[in-house]
Design a protein around this motif. Structure first.
Motif, mmCIF file in Angstrom:
data_model
loop_
_atom_site.group_PDB
_atom_site.id
_atom_site.type_symbol
_atom_site.label_atom_id
_atom_site.label_comp_id
_atom_site.label_asym_id
_atom_site.label_seq_id
_atom_site.Cartn_x
_atom_site.Cartn_y
_atom_site.Cartn_z
ATOM 1 N N SER A 136 0.888 -1.256 0.058
ATOM 2 C CA SER A 136 -0.059 0.049 0.090
ATOM 3 C C SER A 136 0.953 1.261 0.202
ATOM 4 N N ALA A 137 0.162 2.206 -0.173
ATOM 5 C CA ALA A 137 1.267 3.637 -0.225
ATOM 6 C C ALA A 137 1.209 4.211 0.984
ATOM 7 N N ASP A 138 2.258 4.935 1.174
ATOM 8 C CA ASP A 138 2.776 5.265 2.514
ATOM 9 C C ASP A 138 1.571 5.926 3.237
ATOM 10 N N SER A 139 0.885 6.884 2.306
ATOM 11 C CA SER A 139 0.016 7.783 2.830
ATOM 12 C C SER A 139 -1.358 7.236 3.702
ATOM 13 N N VAL A 140 -1.382 5.937 3.349
ATOM 14 C CA VAL A 140 -2.622 5.015 3.729
ATOM 15 C C VAL A 140 -2.157 4.094 4.717
ATOM 16 N N LYS A 141 -1.014 3.673 4.662
ATOM 17 C CA LYS A 141 -0.317 2.540 5.753
ATOM 18 C C LYS A 141 -0.909 2.798 6.985
ATOM 19 N N GLY A 142 -1.231 1.663 7.792
ATOM 20 C CA GLY A 142 -1.774 1.556 9.139
ATOM 21 C C GLY A 142 -3.078 1.912 9.188
ATOM 22 N N ARG A 143 -3.630 2.640 7.988
ATOM 23 C CA ARG A 143 -5.199 3.060 7.974
ATOM 24 C C ARG A 143 -6.066 2.136 7.217
ATOM 25 N N PHE A 144 -5.354 1.740 5.884
ATOM 26 C CA PHE A 144 -6.269 1.170 4.934
ATOM 27 C C PHE A 144 -5.605 -0.451 5.056
ATOM 28 N N THR A 145 -6.755 -1.174 4.805
ATOM 29 C CA THR A 145 -6.221 -2.860 4.495
ATOM 30 C C THR A 145 -6.676 -3.147 3.406
ATOM 31 N N ILE A 146 -5.930 -3.857 2.334
ATOM 32 C CA ILE A 146 -6.636 -4.417 1.258
ATOM 33 C C ILE A 146 -6.816 -5.928 1.520
ATOM 34 N N SER A 147 -7.899 -6.623 0.808
ATOM 35 C CA SER A 147 -7.832 -8.132 0.929
ATOM 36 C C SER A 147 -8.837 -8.526 -0.315
ATOM 37 N N ARG A 148 -8.580 -9.986 -0.545
ATOM 38 C CA ARG A 148 -9.506 -10.511 -1.394
ATOM 39 C C ARG A 148 -10.126 -11.614 -1.348
ATOM 40 N N ASP A 149 -11.147 -12.051 -1.979
ATOM 41 C CA ASP A 149 -11.647 -13.486 -1.890
ATOM 42 C C ASP A 149 -11.548 -14.077 -3.207
ATOM 43 N N ASN A 150 -10.711 -14.782 -3.480
ATOM 44 C CA ASN A 150 -10.653 -15.400 -4.816
ATOM 45 C C ASN A 150 -11.843 -16.222 -5.262
ATOM 46 N N ALA A 151 -12.430 -16.689 -4.308
ATOM 47 C CA ALA A 151 -13.550 -17.530 -4.692
ATOM 48 C C ALA A 151 -14.873 -16.527 -5.447
ATOM 49 N N LYS A 152 -14.603 -15.347 -4.577
ATOM 50 C CA LYS A 152 -15.707 -14.584 -5.276
ATOM 51 C C LYS A 152 -15.375 -13.479 -6.043
ATOM 52 N N ASN A 153 -14.092 -13.533 -6.631
ATOM 53 C CA ASN A 153 -13.425 -12.525 -7.525
ATOM 54 C C ASN A 153 -13.662 -11.376 -7.205
ATOM 55 N N THR A 154 -13.437 -10.836 -5.808
ATOM 56 C CA THR A 154 -13.643 -9.860 -5.089
ATOM 57 C C THR A 154 -12.467 -9.141 -4.403
ATOM 58 N N VAL A 155 -12.231 -7.866 -4.328
ATOM 59 C CA VAL A 155 -11.203 -7.259 -3.665
ATOM 60 C C VAL A 155 -11.685 -6.242 -2.863
ATOM 61 N N TYR A 156 -11.404 -5.943 -1.578
ATOM 62 C CA TYR A 156 -11.959 -5.117 -0.598
ATOM 63 C C TYR A 156 -10.888 -4.192 -0.312
ATOM 64 N N LEU A 157 -11.392 -2.920 0.136
ATOM 65 C CA LEU A 157 -10.455 -2.107 0.783
ATOM 66 C C LEU A 157 -11.069 -1.634 1.935
ATOM 67 N N GLN A 158 -10.561 -1.921 3.109
ATOM 68 C CA GLN A 158 -11.205 -1.277 4.462
ATOM 69 C C GLN A 158 -10.409 -0.099 4.957
ATOM 70 N N MET A 159 -10.991 0.979 5.015
ATOM 71 C CA MET A 159 -10.406 2.341 5.006
ATOM 72 C C MET A 159 -10.982 2.814 6.619
ATOM 73 N N ASN A 160 -10.006 2.978 7.432
ATOM 74 C CA ASN A 160 -10.156 3.426 8.822
ATOM 75 C C ASN A 160 -9.417 4.607 9.065
ATOM 76 N N SER A 161 -10.015 5.440 10.060
ATOM 77 C CA SER A 161 -9.284 6.707 10.342
ATOM 78 C C SER A 161 -9.326 7.609 9.274
ATOM 79 N N LEU A 162 -10.233 7.754 8.654
ATOM 80 C CA LEU A 162 -10.218 8.577 7.274
ATOM 81 C C LEU A 162 -9.901 10.139 7.604
ATOM 82 N N LYS A 163 -9.272 10.650 6.457
ATOM 83 C CA LYS A 163 -8.858 11.998 6.780
ATOM 84 C C LYS A 163 -9.623 12.774 5.453
ATOM 85 N N PRO A 164 -9.711 13.979 5.657
ATOM 86 C CA PRO A 164 -10.370 14.904 4.621
ATOM 87 C C PRO A 164 -9.571 14.665 3.159
#
Length: 121
Positions: free
Chosen positions: A59-87
């Protein structure tokens, strides 16, 4: 063709959380690396996070520790969990996938239509 459809964007207050999803569909033979990019008004599109089919993520340095990427290969789906969001996270978020279409011999990059994320009080 391979289609990517994002969902989960919206308006959230600073410090809040959102979870983006992106589903790949169509005539897919194989999905390789998937990822998220974002583009703020007046700025170039930038990488947010990538994840390989084996689950290795970066991940980019600007989102490290706040955003988490994950995927479910069985569902062909990728997720982005975004916490501590900033303007400054306000942008259109685009899903991207490197995929081989059924019947093809080479991979191509595909893009979703984008989903708006607005962080504001």
């Amino acid at each position: 063709q391979v289609q990517l459809v994002e969902s989960g964007g919206g308006l959230v207050q600073p410090g809040g959380s959102l979870r983006l999803s992106c589903v790949a569909s169509g005539s897919i033979f194989r999905l390789y690396t998937m990822g998220w990019y974002r583009q703020a008004p007046g700025k170039q599109r930038e990488l947010v996070a990538l994840i390989t089919s084996g689950g290795s993520a970066n991940s980019a340095d600007s989102v490290k520790g706040r955003f988490t990427i994950s995927r479910d290969n069985a569902k062909n789906t990728v997720y982005l969990q975004m916490n501590s969001l900033k303007p400054e996270d306000t942008a259109v978020y685009y899903c991207n996938a490197n995929a081989v279409q059924s019947g093809a011999t080479m991979s191509q990059r595909y893009w979703g239509q984008g989903t708006q994320v607005t962080v504001s009080s």
